[in-house]
Design a protein around this motif. Structure first.
Motif, PDB file in Angstrom:
ATOM      1  N   LEU A 128       2.271  -8.122   0.144  1.00 25.33           N
ATOM      2  CA  LEU A 128       0.860  -9.450   0.059  1.00 25.33           C
ATOM      3  C   LEU A 128       1.534 -10.613   1.453  1.00 25.33           C
ATOM      4  O   LEU A 128       0.639 -10.821   1.924  1.00 25.33           O
ATOM      5  N   GLU A 129       3.072 -10.784   0.263  1.00 22.20           N
ATOM      6  CA  GLU A 129       2.718 -11.817   2.286  1.00 22.20           C
ATOM      7  C   GLU A 129       2.492 -11.428   3.266  1.00 22.20           C
ATOM      8  O   GLU A 129       1.989 -12.303   4.141  1.00 22.20           O
ATOM      9  N   VAL A 166      -0.171 -11.667   4.987  1.00 23.56           N
ATOM     10  CA  VAL A 166      -0.961 -12.432   5.794  1.00 23.56           C
ATOM     11  C   VAL A 166      -0.171 -13.885   6.845  1.00 23.56           C
ATOM     12  O   VAL A 166      -0.972 -14.431   7.862  1.00 23.56           O
ATOM     13  N   TYR A 172      -0.171 -20.975   9.314  1.00 24.43           N
ATOM     14  CA  TYR A 172       0.235 -21.713   8.197  1.00 24.43           C
ATOM     15  C   TYR A 172       1.954 -20.921   8.466  1.00 24.43           C
ATOM     16  O   TYR A 172       1.676 -19.669   8.543  1.00 24.43           O
ATOM     17  N   GLU A 173       2.881 -21.895   7.747  1.00 26.98           N
ATOM     18  CA  GLU A 173       3.937 -21.116   7.131  1.00 26.98           C
ATOM     19  C   GLU A 173       3.570 -20.719   6.404  1.00 26.98           C
ATOM     20  O   GLU A 173       3.737 -21.673   5.206  1.00 26.98           O
ATOM     21  N   ILE A 174       3.887 -18.989   5.780  1.00 22.49           N
ATOM     22  CA  ILE A 174       3.288 -19.146   4.279  1.00 22.49           C
ATOM     23  C   ILE A 174       4.569 -18.752   3.656  1.00 22.49           C
ATOM     24  O   ILE A 174       6.333 -18.303   4.162  1.00 22.49           O
ATOM     25  N   LEU A 175       4.569 -19.745   2.124  1.00 20.78           N
ATOM     26  CA  LEU A 175       6.243 -19.294   1.980  1.00 20.78           C
ATOM     27  C   LEU A 175       5.480 -19.009   0.971  1.00 20.78           C
ATOM     28  O   LEU A 175       6.746 -18.511  -0.224  1.00 20.78           O
ATOM     29  N   GLY A 176       4.927 -18.646  -0.035  1.00 21.58           N
ATOM     30  CA  GLY A 176       4.010 -17.781  -1.485  1.00 21.58           C
ATOM     31  C   GLY A 176       2.950 -17.223  -1.443  1.00 21.58           C
ATOM     32  O   GLY A 176       1.942 -17.694  -1.001  1.00 21.58           O
ATOM     33  N   TYR A 177       2.955 -17.223  -2.396  1.00 19.27           N
ATOM     34  CA  TYR A 177       1.754 -16.618  -3.226  1.00 19.27           C
ATOM     35  C   TYR A 177       2.069 -16.836  -4.421  1.00 19.27           C
ATOM     36  O   TYR A 177       2.839 -16.815  -5.343  1.00 19.27           O
ATOM     37  N   ARG A 178       0.561 -16.989  -5.645  1.00 21.61           N
ATOM     38  CA  ARG A 178       0.088 -16.739  -7.006  1.00 21.61           C
ATOM     39  C   ARG A 178      -0.961 -16.303  -7.368  1.00 21.61           C
ATOM     40  O   ARG A 178      -2.107 -16.272  -6.760  1.00 21.61           O
ATOM     41  N   LEU A 179      -0.761 -15.319  -8.215  1.00 27.56           N
ATOM     42  CA  LEU A 179      -1.593 -14.205  -8.386  1.00 27.56           C
ATOM     43  C   LEU A 179      -1.729 -14.333  -9.684  1.00 27.56           C
ATOM     44  O   LEU A 179      -0.617 -14.232 -10.382  1.00 27.56           O
TER      45      LEU A 179
END
Lengths: 152, 152
Positions: free
Chosen positions: B108-109, B112, B118-125
């Motif tokens: 997933l990460e 993206v 963006y500096e991707i830090l995580g995700y919420r599912l």
DNA sequence: TTTGGTGCAAATTCTTTGCATCTCT
DNA sequence: AGAGATGCAAAGAATTTGCACCAAA
């Protein structure tokens, strides 16, 4: 009228001026504004509108599927005039939300359906990160401008 | 002290009685309680504790990575004593949240990271659905018991 | 006309904070 | 001792709601 049971097929959705303008303003932008921001956008065209009316209409419009409510984290709820399935990134510093050019993941729901006892209706996937603008700012300043961001 | 900058390495985390009991109670359950529910759980052991202290400690404990904050939708924030990466289902009728036996999705990460600035830090599912108990109830009743559910 | 919508203001709900006092380490 | 933590109460922020009046269909 029960808010939760509102259904696009049963309720004719009377198109009042306020409702039309709210919908119109929301569709004009891609910034996923909060209710308060929408209130201010709409007020330029309808100076007499009240915040309560904005809230009520955002609720009705999203219940009827004409707009999308983004509920994940963050202090204030945000709204999206684009109802096509798509994902978002939220800046953990300033709270802004952007669309993500990511094709949808069809396998997600089916992976869950089996076994959990729930009747799965959908899912919410949102990414968190630091937006381009905030990446440039010194950390202390970034933390300051939090406010509408990740809090609450 | 700036809440956002709290860091598990820099702050020794003084283990006060209240903090210990909050952590302990939260780890005992799998129900993802709200701050208020935790307050009531803890109060049985520490009758004098205040809601403010509960909020402060939940904030500190989640900042230090000892518990997890679930921010997605719903009226009141919920907390999870299990910090291992896992997903949740939330009942859209009664608001309860359950863990999901779904292995994490590593792709997933990375899907993206490229291109969005963006500096991707995580995700919420998080999945949404109707829990077993609510599926049995007649619809009107279900809507009634909303309250702690999807609202707000 | 009628049924839903609106503005306004008050009420709610959840969460955060200031302050004087305590308590871990 | 002294940085943090606590209890209490008051403040905040976001959202909802009651009510009398208004306006789409």
């Amino acid at each position: 009228m029960n808010k939760k049971s509102r259904d696009k097929s049963k309720f004719p959705l009377r198109m009042t001026r306020q409702r039309r303008v709210i919908l119109d303003e929301l569709r004009k932008v891609t910034s996923h504004p909060t209710a308060d921001e929408i209130y201010n956008m709409v007020r330029r065209r309808l100076p007499g509108i009240s915040l309560g009316t904005v809230y009520r209409n955002l609720e009705i419009l999203s219940d009827s599927g004409m707009i999308q409510k983004l509920e994940s984290c963050g202090s204030a709820r945000r709204y999206d005039g684009n109802v096509k399935m798509h994902y978002h990134v939220r800046c953990v510093r300033c709270g802004r939300v952007d669309d993500l050019p990511l094709s949808t993941l069809p396998a997600l729901e089916s992976a869950v359906r089996k076994g959990c006892g729930y009747e799965i209706l959908g899912y919410r996937l949102e990414f968190m990160g630091v937006c381009p603008k905030c990446r440039k700012l010194p950390k202390t300043t970034k933390e300051r401008q939090d406010k509408n961001g990740t809090k609450r």
